[in-house]
Design a protein around this motif. Sequence first.
Motif, PDB file in Angstrom:
ATOM      1  N   THR A 189       0.776  -0.871  -0.088  1.00 37.03           N
ATOM      2  CA  THR A 189       0.024  -0.078   0.027  1.00 37.03           C
ATOM      3  C   THR A 189       0.800   1.272  -0.121  1.00 37.03           C
ATOM      4  N   GLU A 190       0.408   2.271  -0.685  1.00 39.51           N
ATOM      5  CA  GLU A 190       1.210   3.455  -0.638  1.00 39.51           C
ATOM      6  C   GLU A 190       0.469   4.841  -0.167  1.00 39.51           C
ATOM      7  N   VAL A 191       1.227   5.417   0.467  1.00 37.22           N
ATOM      8  CA  VAL A 191       0.489   6.985   1.019  1.00 37.22           C
ATOM      9  C   VAL A 191       1.600   7.985   0.401  1.00 37.22           C
ATOM     10  N   ILE A 192       0.915   8.963  -0.045  1.00 36.32           N
ATOM     11  CA  ILE A 192       1.773  10.254  -0.469  1.00 36.32           C
ATOM     12  C   ILE A 192       1.450  11.363   0.486  1.00 36.32           C
ATOM     13  N   VAL A 193       2.411  12.070   0.843  1.00 32.21           N
ATOM     14  CA  VAL A 193       2.191  13.325   1.730  1.00 32.21           C
ATOM     15  C   VAL A 193       2.764  14.362   0.652  1.00 32.21           C
ATOM     16  N   LEU A 194       1.708  15.284   0.219  1.00 29.35           N
ATOM     17  CA  LEU A 194       2.160  16.444  -0.861  1.00 29.35           C
ATOM     18  C   LEU A 194       2.832  17.567   0.292  1.00 29.35           C
ATOM     19  N   LEU A 195       3.972  18.056  -0.198  1.00 25.45           N
ATOM     20  CA  LEU A 195       4.611  19.104   0.486  1.00 25.45           C
ATOM     21  C   LEU A 195       4.731  20.375  -0.163  1.00 25.45           C
ATOM     22  N   GLU A 196       4.498  20.299  -1.621  1.00 25.17           N
ATOM     23  CA  GLU A 196       4.806  21.345  -2.259  1.00 25.17           C
ATOM     24  C   GLU A 196       3.933  20.937  -3.575  1.00 25.17           C
ATOM     25  N   GLY A 197       3.402  22.252  -4.090  1.00 28.34           N
ATOM     26  CA  GLY A 197       2.595  22.316  -5.279  1.00 28.34           C
ATOM     27  C   GLY A 197       1.273  21.643  -5.262  1.00 28.34           C
ATOM     28  N   THR A 198       0.577  21.296  -6.538  1.00 27.25           N
ATOM     29  CA  THR A 198      -0.639  20.720  -6.855  1.00 27.25           C
ATOM     30  C   THR A 198      -0.564  19.879  -7.608  1.00 27.25           C
ATOM     31  N   ILE A 199      -1.141  18.397  -7.326  1.00 35.63           N
ATOM     32  CA  ILE A 199      -1.175  17.385  -8.284  1.00 35.63           C
ATOM     33  C   ILE A 199      -2.670  16.715  -8.131  1.00 35.63           C
ATOM     34  N   TYR A 200      -3.043  16.157  -9.393  1.00 39.35           N
ATOM     35  CA  TYR A 200      -4.345  15.248  -9.437  1.00 39.35           C
ATOM     36  C   TYR A 200      -3.717  13.854  -9.290  1.00 39.35           C
ATOM     37  N   ALA A 201      -4.339  13.063  -8.615  1.00 37.34           N
ATOM     38  CA  ALA A 201      -3.800  11.927  -8.084  1.00 37.34           C
ATOM     39  C   ALA A 201      -4.936  10.835  -7.930  1.00 37.34           C
ATOM     40  N   GLY A 202      -4.904   9.423  -8.364  1.00 39.16           N
ATOM     41  CA  GLY A 202      -5.997   8.771  -8.188  1.00 39.16           C
ATOM     42  C   GLY A 202      -5.548   7.305  -8.278  1.00 39.16           C
ATOM     43  N   PHE A 203      -6.678   6.401  -8.321  1.00 40.55           N
ATOM     44  CA  PHE A 203      -6.370   4.948  -8.376  1.00 40.55           C
ATOM     45  C   PHE A 203      -7.668   4.423  -9.097  1.00 40.55           C
ATOM     46  N   VAL A 204      -7.486   3.219  -9.820  1.00 43.73           N
ATOM     47  CA  VAL A 204      -8.604   2.568 -10.234  1.00 43.73           C
ATOM     48  C   VAL A 204      -8.780   1.229  -9.629  1.00 43.73           C
ATOM     49  N   THR A 205     -10.054   0.852  -9.530  1.00 42.75           N
ATOM     50  CA  THR A 205     -10.379  -0.447  -8.583  1.00 42.75           C
ATOM     51  C   THR A 205     -10.164  -1.322  -9.801  1.00 42.75           C
ATOM     52  N   SER A 206     -10.082  -2.780  -9.043  1.00 37.19           N
ATOM     53  CA  SER A 206     -10.058  -3.687  -9.940  1.00 37.19           C
ATOM     54  C   SER A 206     -11.310  -4.320 -10.482  1.00 37.19           C
ATOM     55  N   ASN A 207     -11.398  -5.253 -11.523  1.00 34.63           N
ATOM     56  CA  ASN A 207     -12.695  -5.347 -12.178  1.00 34.63           C
ATOM     57  C   ASN A 207     -13.846  -5.837 -11.450  1.00 34.63           C
ATOM     58  N   PRO A 208     -14.827  -5.264 -11.272  1.00 32.92           N
ATOM     59  CA  PRO A 208     -15.952  -5.387 -10.341  1.00 32.92           C
ATOM     60  C   PRO A 208     -16.557  -6.789 -10.792  1.00 32.92           C
ATOM     61  N   PRO A 209     -17.145  -7.750  -9.687  1.00 36.03           N
ATOM     62  CA  PRO A 209     -17.630  -9.180 -10.101  1.00 36.03           C
ATOM     63  C   PRO A 209     -19.007  -8.831 -11.013  1.00 36.03           C
ATOM     64  N   ASP A 210     -19.473  -7.972 -10.719  1.00 36.55           N
ATOM     65  CA  ASP A 210     -21.012  -7.785 -11.536  1.00 36.55           C
ATOM     66  C   ASP A 210     -20.873  -7.377 -12.823  1.00 36.55           C
ATOM     67  N   GLY A 211     -19.617  -7.156 -13.355  1.00 34.95           N
ATOM     68  CA  GLY A 211     -19.428  -6.836 -14.678  1.00 34.95           C
ATOM     69  C   GLY A 211     -19.371  -5.294 -15.016  1.00 34.95           C
ATOM     70  N   SER A 212     -19.724  -4.328 -14.184  1.00 36.77           N
ATOM     71  CA  SER A 212     -19.864  -3.024 -14.117  1.00 36.77           C
ATOM     72  C   SER A 212     -18.476  -2.378 -14.433  1.00 36.77           C
ATOM     73  N   LYS A 213     -18.306  -1.100 -14.732  1.00 36.16           N
ATOM     74  CA  LYS A 213     -17.125  -0.593 -15.215  1.00 36.16           C
ATOM     75  C   LYS A 213     -16.119  -0.393 -13.600  1.00 36.16           C
ATOM     76  N   ASN A 214     -14.660  -0.387 -14.231  1.00 36.86           N
ATOM     77  CA  ASN A 214     -13.973   0.081 -12.875  1.00 36.86           C
ATOM     78  C   ASN A 214     -14.136   1.178 -12.385  1.00 36.86           C
ATOM     79  N   ARG A 215     -14.013   1.494 -11.017  1.00 36.74           N
ATOM     80  CA  ARG A 215     -14.096   2.854 -10.492  1.00 36.74           C
ATOM     81  C   ARG A 215     -12.939   3.673 -10.302  1.00 36.74           C
ATOM     82  N   LEU A 216     -12.998   4.869 -10.590  1.00 34.00           N
ATOM     83  CA  LEU A 216     -11.759   5.764 -10.574  1.00 34.00           C
ATOM     84  C   LEU A 216     -12.141   6.572  -9.260  1.00 34.00           C
ATOM     85  N   PHE A 217     -11.085   6.625  -8.366  1.00 32.59           N
ATOM     86  CA  PHE A 217     -11.050   7.317  -7.181  1.00 32.59           C
ATOM     87  C   PHE A 217      -9.897   8.527  -7.541  1.00 32.59           C
TER      88      PHE A 217
END
Length: 230
Positions: A124-152
């Motif tokens: 597992t990774e955790v980032i602490v941003l000290l300077e600037g501005t970033i757009y960060a996120g992750f995508v979930t694994s394939n859901p069992p119900d066949g719906s699309k992966n979720r973006l956080f």
Amino acid sequence: MAANSFFFWAALAFAVVVDSSSSPLFCSAYDLDPLQDFCVAVPDQVSAVFVNGKLCKNPKLVTVDDFLGFGFHLPGKFAAPTGFSVTVGDVNSIPGLNTQGLTLIRVDIEPNGVVPPHTHPRATEVIVLLEGTIYAGFVTSNPPDGSKNRLFAKVLKAGDMFVFPIGMVHFQRNVGKTKAMGIVAFNSQNPGIISVANSVFGTEPHISPELLTKSFQLDNKTIDYLFSKF
């Protein structure tokens, strides 16, 4: 009776590992807990005792410098064309981190630079941003119900923290006008990294173009172009 008990628990363990399709049977693994106060890594076997991660230095020969690291006040070498750099604090630069289940990095991202989509299979990774501005996120694994992966995903500013769960594809992009810099921690001394683009288009030898054209719904010319980039 003892033999029957052994086979029962062995079968149960096997079921927990292989059956990931139905809850609550699942399995997670992390670095082993240390078995002594510390295990300072050494490259040779002659002066080593105990084995827990890397070979361990004889405790009688350990010094305070084995737990000391340098260089986090400086950015690493920036990678072109992505525009980011990392300064690593791991067991290879701080031997005292051996068996402690921890890796730290300093990440610097130039304006409009990106840390491309990638995964860490063992941490597992955790980032602490000290300077600037970033757009960060992750995508979930394939859901069992066949719906699309979720973006956080979230725009982070200095002082913000963000967690990337183990094994999830994730990314960062500098969306500000100045350099961004953060400290990243992993709960493994060897988190591993799999770059999505490099692992698909930068292998040696190449993955079959016929497989990739069908998988990505692209033509051969585009696949050849992507091969040339990675």
